[in-house]
Write an enzyme that holds these catalytic residues in place. Structure first.
Site, short mmCIF file in Angstrom:
data_model
loop_
_atom_site.label_atom_id
_atom_site.label_comp_id
_atom_site.label_asym_id
_atom_site.label_seq_id
_atom_site.Cartn_x
_atom_site.Cartn_y
_atom_site.Cartn_z
N GLU A 285 -13.07 10.15 -6.58
CA GLU A 285 -14.54 10.16 -6.53
C GLU A 285 -15.10 8.76 -6.28
O GLU A 285 -16.21 8.63 -5.79
CB GLU A 285 -15.11 10.70 -7.85
CG GLU A 285 -15.46 12.17 -7.77
CD GLU A 285 -16.26 12.69 -8.96
OE1 GLU A 285 -16.47 11.96 -9.95
OE2 GLU A 285 -16.66 13.86 -8.90
N HIS A 306 12.43 17.90 -6.93
CA HIS A 306 13.09 19.12 -6.43
C HIS A 306 12.11 19.99 -5.66
O HIS A 306 12.41 21.14 -5.35
CB HIS A 306 13.72 19.89 -7.61
CG HIS A 306 14.77 19.07 -8.30
ND1 HIS A 306 16.12 19.22 -8.06
CD2 HIS A 306 14.66 18.04 -9.18
CE1 HIS A 306 16.79 18.34 -8.79
NE2 HIS A 306 15.93 17.61 -9.47
N LYS A 420 -22.40 22.39 -4.64
CA LYS A 420 -23.30 22.93 -5.67
C LYS A 420 -24.51 23.59 -5.03
O LYS A 420 -24.89 24.70 -5.38
CB LYS A 420 -23.79 21.81 -6.59
CG LYS A 420 -22.71 21.20 -7.45
CD LYS A 420 -23.34 20.18 -8.41
CE LYS A 420 -22.30 19.29 -9.04
NZ LYS A 420 -22.85 18.15 -9.73
#
Ligand code: PA5
Length: 432
Positions: A285, A306, A420
């Site tokens: 951010e 792995h 948003k």
């Protein structure tokens, strides 16, 4: 001598002699921008002195933590992003990797997603327990925690009545603004303030992190002390030879300029999982804007060797790796001798697991370096409150300096608004 050592031995092929020194002016300029408060986002520099400022709040935090620990079996921490990850990073690292052996009440989390099944299970789990809530939201209006709080507050009030529920709720929010502040005043919740000049992802050393960590039974005094030591150590010096903040910020930007646009933060300790998640938010951010920024990714070794080990070794060479290394194990276990040795492991009999883990770590760093991935090693003594405090401050300061080197504002996040707005429009929220 700093408690955190940024070791560049496994990156030296990519940092030719004196290369770091080229960054000396940049780093010292970025540090002045911070300390003299004339860089981008200078209204959000309150985190710089939190290690000292938060000490004044310790008596209040410790008294609340004692009350909650004495009276409750479980506490739900509600928050998202910077209002949640710091507390979880510390609590999970200090709890045993299996999630058992922790001092205070059980800590559960909510408000960091929107999945109904989770809340159904959570409410079922809590129904016969004595439980409380710590709700954290600076704006007081973030959708995910606001919905979680509505659901859990309702359940708690139904279980114990409104007056008793209000005594079991702590709100950590803005001093004056937002729905949560209004509700707290109306219902008489105990509250703590998130300072105006401290953004979410830089707030772990404010009540946002300290209250939940203290309730979980860990020493926030020791954490602040560790942070204060780091603050003092990196206040003026910023020498590229010795200062860990300067070395980390300079090395990251040196790699970025070589086209290495992805940083993988990894450790060989699963208990550090949420430290890496917190770090990912902090750097993601803070730096990812204006078409710039290192992409912060995380891996957990040896597990991910792995799964991602192949890519790390031979995929596109756009990566560098940063390994978090606690020098002392929290606890250790010897590998037993087996008379038959059918698994051929007797060559390790009597050795401790940390010895094998260390060999895996060194072997990985050597392999990845040979594969064209420079490796920064961040060494600290052990996983405890004091060292975590130092680590939090170290990463926050490195991120701010690194962001200024990129010439972005490391303290805003304008890009988070679009999702948003779209979501509110789709949900037909009035005004969208
Ligand atoms: O770092 C940030 O500023 C964000 O991640 C916020 O912490 C997050 O969006 C939650 O915001 P709020 O505390 O206002 O609910």
């Amino acid at each position: 001598m700093s408690k955190i050592n940024v070791d560049l031995e496994f990156a030296s092929d990519f940092l030719p002699k004196q290369a770091l020194q080229l960054w000396a002016t940049d780093i010292s300029l970025a540090n002045s921008m911070l300390t003299k408060k004339w860089g981008k986002g200078h209204d959000f520099l309150g985190w710089l002195n939190l290690p000292e400022k938060s000490i004044q709040q310790l008596p209040d935090i410790l008294s609340i933590a004692r009350d909650f620990s004495g009276e409750l079996d479980a506490v739900v921490i509600i928050g998202i992003g910077g209002s949640y990850l710091g507390a979880r990073a510390a609590i999970d690292s200090l709890t045993s990797p299996l999630g058992i052996h922790r001092p205070g009440p059980e800590i559960l989390y909510a408000g960091h997603h929107l999945v109904g099944k989770y809340y159904i299970d959570l409410l079922e789990y809590l129904k016969d327990k004595r439980w409380g809530i710590v709700v954290v939201s600076k704006s007081g209006t973030t959708t995910e925690p606001a919905i979680a709080f509505r659901i859990l507050k309702n359940a708690l009030e139904n279980q114990v009545g409104q007056a008793a529920a209000s005594r079991r709720i702590i709100a950590i929010t803005d001093e004056k603004k937002g729905a949560l502040r209004k509700l707290s005043t109306q219902l008489g919740y105990k509250t703590f303030i998130i300072p105006d000049d401290v953004g979410g992802r830089y707030s772990v050393l404010s009540p946002v992190g300290l209250v939940p960590i203290a309730i979980a039974g860990f020493s926030v005094g020791a954490m602040l002390e560790g942070a204060r030591e780091m603050m003092k150590a990196s206040e003026n010096d910023m020498s590229l030879a010795t200062d860990p903040v300067a070395r980390y910020a300079a090395a990251r930007n040196a790699f970025y300029n070589q086209g290495k646009r992805i940083e993988i933060l990894c450790s060989f300790h699963p208990e550090l999982h949420y430290i890496a998640e917190w770090w990912k938010q902090l750097f993601g951010e803070s730096e990812g804007k204006e078409g710039k920024g290192i992409f912060p990714a995380v891996a957990e070794y040896t597990t991910d060797l792995h799964s991602m080990g192949q890519y790390m070794q031979e995929g596109p060479r756009k990566l560098f790796e940063t390994i978090l290394i606690p020098k002392e194990a929290q606890a250790d276990l010897q590998i037993p001798e087996d008379p038959q040795d059918l698994d051929g492991l007797n060559f390790l009999a009597g050795q401790e697991l940390s010895y094998v883990n260390e060999a895996a770590c060194n072997g990985t760093a050597l392999a990845h370096l040979a594969g064209g991935v420079p490796v920064i090693r961040i060494l600290f003594d052990r996983i405890d409150e004091n060292n975590l405090g130092s680590l939090f401050y170290f990463f926050e300061k490195s991120c701010a300096i690194s962001g200024y080197q990129l010439n972005v504002n490391p303290f805003d996040q304008p890009g988070v608004e679009l999702y948003k707005n779209n979501m509110f429009r789709l949900l037909k929220k009035p005004g969208y």
